[in-house]
Motif scaffolding. Structure first.
Motif, short mmCIF file in Angstrom:
data_model
loop_
_atom_site.label_atom_id
_atom_site.label_comp_id
_atom_site.label_asym_id
_atom_site.label_seq_id
_atom_site.Cartn_x
_atom_site.Cartn_y
_atom_site.Cartn_z
N SER A 264 101.95 34.31 66.97
CA SER A 264 101.05 35.45 67.11
C SER A 264 100.21 35.30 68.37
CB SER A 264 100.15 35.58 65.89
OG SER A 264 99.33 34.44 65.79
N LYS B 10 93.52 35.61 69.79
CA LYS B 10 92.49 36.65 69.78
C LYS B 10 91.89 36.81 71.18
CE LYS B 10 90.87 36.23 65.06
NZ LYS B 10 89.73 35.96 64.20
N ASP B 11 91.54 38.02 71.50
CA ASP B 11 90.85 38.38 72.74
C ASP B 11 91.65 38.08 74.01
OD1 ASP B 11 88.66 39.16 71.18
OD2 ASP B 11 87.78 37.16 71.30
#
Length: 135
Positions: free
Chosen positions: A2, A5-6
């Motif tokens: 995956s 984040k960010d």
């Protein structure tokens, strides 16, 4: 896997030789991925480009380098001083074993040596000792 984040994915055009450099070196910098290596490289290069504007980048790099030089130099000097102290201890023991000198004479000599070394700014050679003893 995956996406972190960010973080944003983007297209990067690079020469095969540049990508080969990344592939061959990212582990040396303890990066977990080639992307992390490229990101660090960009941040480093931006710091270099902006070094004139951002005075905190260059002094930190310089300070880090100077600290490591001082630590290395300190270790080297400490080792040399220890070796010198050992040789001086051997010399003092040989002199003490071959000469009879009383405590009072030793204390007086120590005081005179302190005065002489202060006068000479701590620079005292064997020649100075010979000249001093022949006075």
């Amino acid at each position: 896997m995956s996406a972190p984040k960010d973080k944003k994915k983007f297209l990067l055009w690079a020469y095969p030789s540049t990508l080969e450099l990344v592939k061959n070196n990212y582990r040396k910098d303890k990066c977990k991925s080639q992307s992390e290596f490229i990101e660090r490289a960009i941040q480093y290069y931006v710091g270099h480009v902006n070094a004139d504007d951002d005075t905190s980048y260059l002094p930190n790099a310089f300070l880090s380098n100077m600290k490591s030089i001082v630590v290395e130099s300190d270790n080297r000097i400490s080792r040399l001083l220890f070796k010198l102290a050992v040789e001086l201890a051997v010399t003092m023991n040989v002199v003490a074993a071959t000469n009879e000198i009383d405590k009072q004479s030793l204390d007086r000599l120590r005081g005179e040596c302190v005065k002489e070394l202060k006068r000479l700014n701590g620079q005292f050679s064997f020649d100075d000792a010979v000249d001093w003893q022949s006075e």
